[in-house]
Design a protein around this motif. Structure first.
Motif, PDB file in Angstrom:
ATOM      1  N   PRO A 215     -11.241  -4.491  -4.731  1.00 24.82           N
ATOM      2  CA  PRO A 215     -11.332  -5.590  -5.714  1.00 24.82           C
ATOM      3  C   PRO A 215     -10.288  -5.459  -6.818  1.00 24.82           C
ATOM      4  O   PRO A 215      -9.717  -6.458  -7.262  1.00 24.82           O
ATOM      5  N   LEU A 216     -10.017  -4.217  -7.237  1.00 25.44           N
ATOM      6  CA  LEU A 216      -9.022  -4.026  -8.290  1.00 25.44           C
ATOM      7  C   LEU A 216      -7.617  -4.336  -7.791  1.00 25.44           C
ATOM      8  O   LEU A 216      -6.791  -4.869  -8.522  1.00 25.44           O
ATOM      9  N   VAL A 217      -7.330  -3.982  -6.535  1.00 21.31           N
ATOM     10  CA  VAL A 217      -6.020  -4.299  -5.964  1.00 21.31           C
ATOM     11  C   VAL A 217      -5.803  -5.814  -5.996  1.00 21.31           C
ATOM     12  O   VAL A 217      -4.761  -6.315  -6.414  1.00 21.31           O
ATOM     13  N   ALA A 218      -6.830  -6.553  -5.564  1.00 20.27           N
ATOM     14  CA  ALA A 218      -6.739  -8.017  -5.555  1.00 20.27           C
ATOM     15  C   ALA A 218      -6.527  -8.560  -6.958  1.00 20.27           C
ATOM     16  O   ALA A 218      -5.663  -9.414  -7.191  1.00 20.27           O
ATOM     17  N   ARG A 219      -7.311  -8.041  -7.894  1.00 22.65           N
ATOM     18  CA  ARG A 219      -7.256  -8.591  -9.251  1.00 22.65           C
ATOM     19  C   ARG A 219      -5.939  -8.260  -9.930  1.00 22.65           C
ATOM     20  O   ARG A 219      -5.397  -9.072 -10.686  1.00 22.65           O
TER      21      ARG A 219
ATOM     22  N   ASP B  54      -6.765   4.250  -1.185  1.00 21.74           N
ATOM     23  CA  ASP B  54      -8.154   4.427  -1.613  1.00 21.74           C
ATOM     24  C   ASP B  54      -8.445   3.794  -2.977  1.00 21.74           C
ATOM     25  O   ASP B  54      -9.529   3.980  -3.523  1.00 21.74           O
ATOM     26  N   ASP B  55      -7.507   3.037  -3.520  1.00 20.69           N
ATOM     27  CA  ASP B  55      -7.826   2.258  -4.717  1.00 20.69           C
ATOM     28  C   ASP B  55      -8.891   1.225  -4.352  1.00 20.69           C
ATOM     29  O   ASP B  55      -8.861   0.666  -3.253  1.00 20.69           O
TER      30      ASP B  55
ATOM     31  N   GLU C 268       0.860  -1.197   0.000  1.00 23.67           N
ATOM     32  CA  GLU C 268       0.000   0.000   0.000  1.00 23.67           C
ATOM     33  C   GLU C 268       0.891   1.239   0.000  1.00 23.67           C
ATOM     34  O   GLU C 268       1.848   1.328   0.777  1.00 23.67           O
ATOM     35  N   GLY C 269       0.587   2.181  -0.860  1.00 28.12           N
ATOM     36  CA  GLY C 269       1.375   3.412  -0.920  1.00 28.12           C
ATOM     37  C   GLY C 269       2.571   3.316  -1.856  1.00 28.12           C
ATOM     38  O   GLY C 269       3.192   4.325  -2.164  1.00 28.12           O
ATOM     39  N   VAL C 270       2.905   2.090  -2.271  1.00 30.81           N
ATOM     40  CA  VAL C 270       4.009   1.911  -3.227  1.00 30.81           C
ATOM     41  C   VAL C 270       3.447   1.387  -4.553  1.00 30.81           C
ATOM     42  O   VAL C 270       3.616   2.012  -5.597  1.00 30.81           O
TER      43      VAL C 270
END
Lengths: 324, 324
Positions: B59-63, B55-56, B48-50
């Protein structure tokens, strides 16, 4: 410091024992699983300031991380073969720390015959987070599971129980009254567990169920009970203690419950039918590792502690949950 | 909030498609690798942060995490099967975030036919760190590697190049002059890459070498050159661009180099002999996926860019190194 060159220099040598690691230069490793065997895979994450301290020796941090995962493989009856690491390192990356970490990995590769086959590294403003995925093999259909225990099975544990929690307390400054050798013994047991990698595969065919004692004896036996749909009675005075733990308990009897609930022992707890008694005693002798029966599985789903005088009480419940 | 109950509730359903995951209740998963196949394994860590912002959308972070790993498997010619996650979550753990993360995993399990087989979760005072290990299979001896390129091979790329870096810039507020649909297209390409999981396995037997374009076209082609002991000439004007990227470049020609150096495209770059041309064009048609020759491998170990007027220049060098 070119940290990426440092990482390549430190980690590439760890991959030399496995051609399928492709020198860590490819997108992934390509590994053989022998015919008739199954892949066994587990993962753990530890965090600076939570699972270890920033000033803990880096080689010990690496080795404990490796050993916690090997303990999981052993509990399945699997032999360890490969591992991958994912490192989110505190920025700026300390080169001496990273060198120590790689040194610890190298020491345990030699100790356990495992090889690094992949990894990913990044740096960030925050505590270092270390993830390790361990891969092993077990004969097809022969893996040990938590859920295989049967009513009337004896409950066995390897080694001694409670050294993990007492070692942690000693490291935090408690147990100052103990013999210094005993304090050092306990601290070492906490910092450098001995996963029962030889025992686990030898339990295949003897044990009905197995788990490693990482969350604590009661919690882990509770996992076996829950997944097997059974309960258990544990004879508290039969739980094997090290000489150091015995000294601690004789000075403070309240530590008995801490020993039953504490984690980080990385011994194996397993259940077996009584007809396996003789084979298990022979195995204990062959491995030069104590194997001790501490109770029995029961149809009644409660987890019960039995005192030497015959009184019984329900095992204390504890929070905590590591795998999902 | 009982975060561990939450995690069990969210993740256990993701393991239902694979009996060997043992419901995530055991010490490890036990998986079959079919006879004649090899296990292919890779791992990635994001912070996170890198690598993503707090605030992304979760679900998109996971995918994106899943897809970056599947892209690595595809580059080896492997089909994805299983994955494990290791989560060091920012404390206090946000239940909605975790639900979104699991929702993203579920969506990509459905999209790619993969199943969660293990994990570990912890919480700490610091940025969330997410590790994922992906497991796939390839026919024995048929895996694609970076180091297999031969002198004279054509260099091909799938899809379009540069959408990743342009999408990142659009998300950071740049490229405001672009058609809004084009900006949205680029942002989506950055946030939700399309790993070429169908293409990779179909390149087995056609391609000599392959890599996924995650570090950037030049850096990744540089990896192929270095491991193959060769160089390359790339015809800059043949590098395939999306309509959105073409609009961006026509407004600002300095973006051409950014496109060649930027990462996060998750296309495949591969080299193949000229005799594979026809089969590759047929494959492109069958998969409805552009496959474009952009240059050739050379005995001269330099990585050279060729302009439309025939002038040549060395490819710019870039830092950065993700795997080790």
């Amino acid at each position: 410091v070119d940290e990426f060159a440092t990482i390549a220099r430190l980690f590439e040598p760890l991959a030399r024992g496995e051609p399928g690691a492709l020198g860590l230069t490819d997108d992934a490793a390509v590994l053989a699983v022998a015919s008739g065997r199954r892949l066994v895979v587990t993962t753990d994450v530890i965090v600076e300031g939570v699972h270890y301290l920033a000033d803990d020796p880096a080689p010990l941090v690496a080795r404990k991380l490796v050993r916690a995962n090997l303990s999981d493989l052993a509990a399945m009856g699997a032999r360890p073969r490969h591992y991958l690491v994912g490192l989110a390192l505190r920025s700026p990356v300390s080169e001496p720390w990273l060198e120590g970490f790689a040194e610890g990995l190298a020491a345990d590769q030699a100790a356990y015959g495992i090889v690094l086959v992949g990894g990913d590294t990044t740096a960030h403003d925050g505590p270092t987070v270390l993830a390790l995925t361990a891969l092993g093999e077990v004969e097809e259909g022969r893996e040990l599971r938590r859920g295989g225990a049967r009513d009337g099975d004896r409950i066995w544990v390897s080694g001694t129980i409670g050294d993990g929690i007492l070692g942690l307390r000693a490291l935090r400054g408690a147990l100052g009254h103990l013999d210094p050798d005993h304090r050092a013994y306990l601290a070492d047991r906490y910092r450098l567990p001995r996963p029962r990698v030889e025992l686990g595969p030898r339990l295949v065919g003897l044990a009905h169920a197995a788990i490693d004692v990482s969350d604590g004896l009661i919690a882990d036996l509770g996992h076996v009970c829950a997944t097997s749909g059974l309960g258990a009675v544990v004879a508290v005075d039969r739980v094997p203690l090290s000489a150091a733990a015995r000294e601690a308990v004789s000075a403070d009897s309240s530590l008995r419950d801490a020993i039953l609930s504490g984690g980080d022992d990385y011994e194996l707890l397993f259940t077996a039918p009584r007809k396996a008694d003789e084979a298990l005693r022979a195995l204990s002798s062959a491995l030069d590792l104590p194997l001790t029966p501490i109770g029995a599985m029961t149809r009644d789903p409660a987890l019960v502690l039995e005192e030497p005088d015959g009184t019984r009480r329900p095992a204390p419940r504890r929070g905590g949950w590591t795998h999902f």
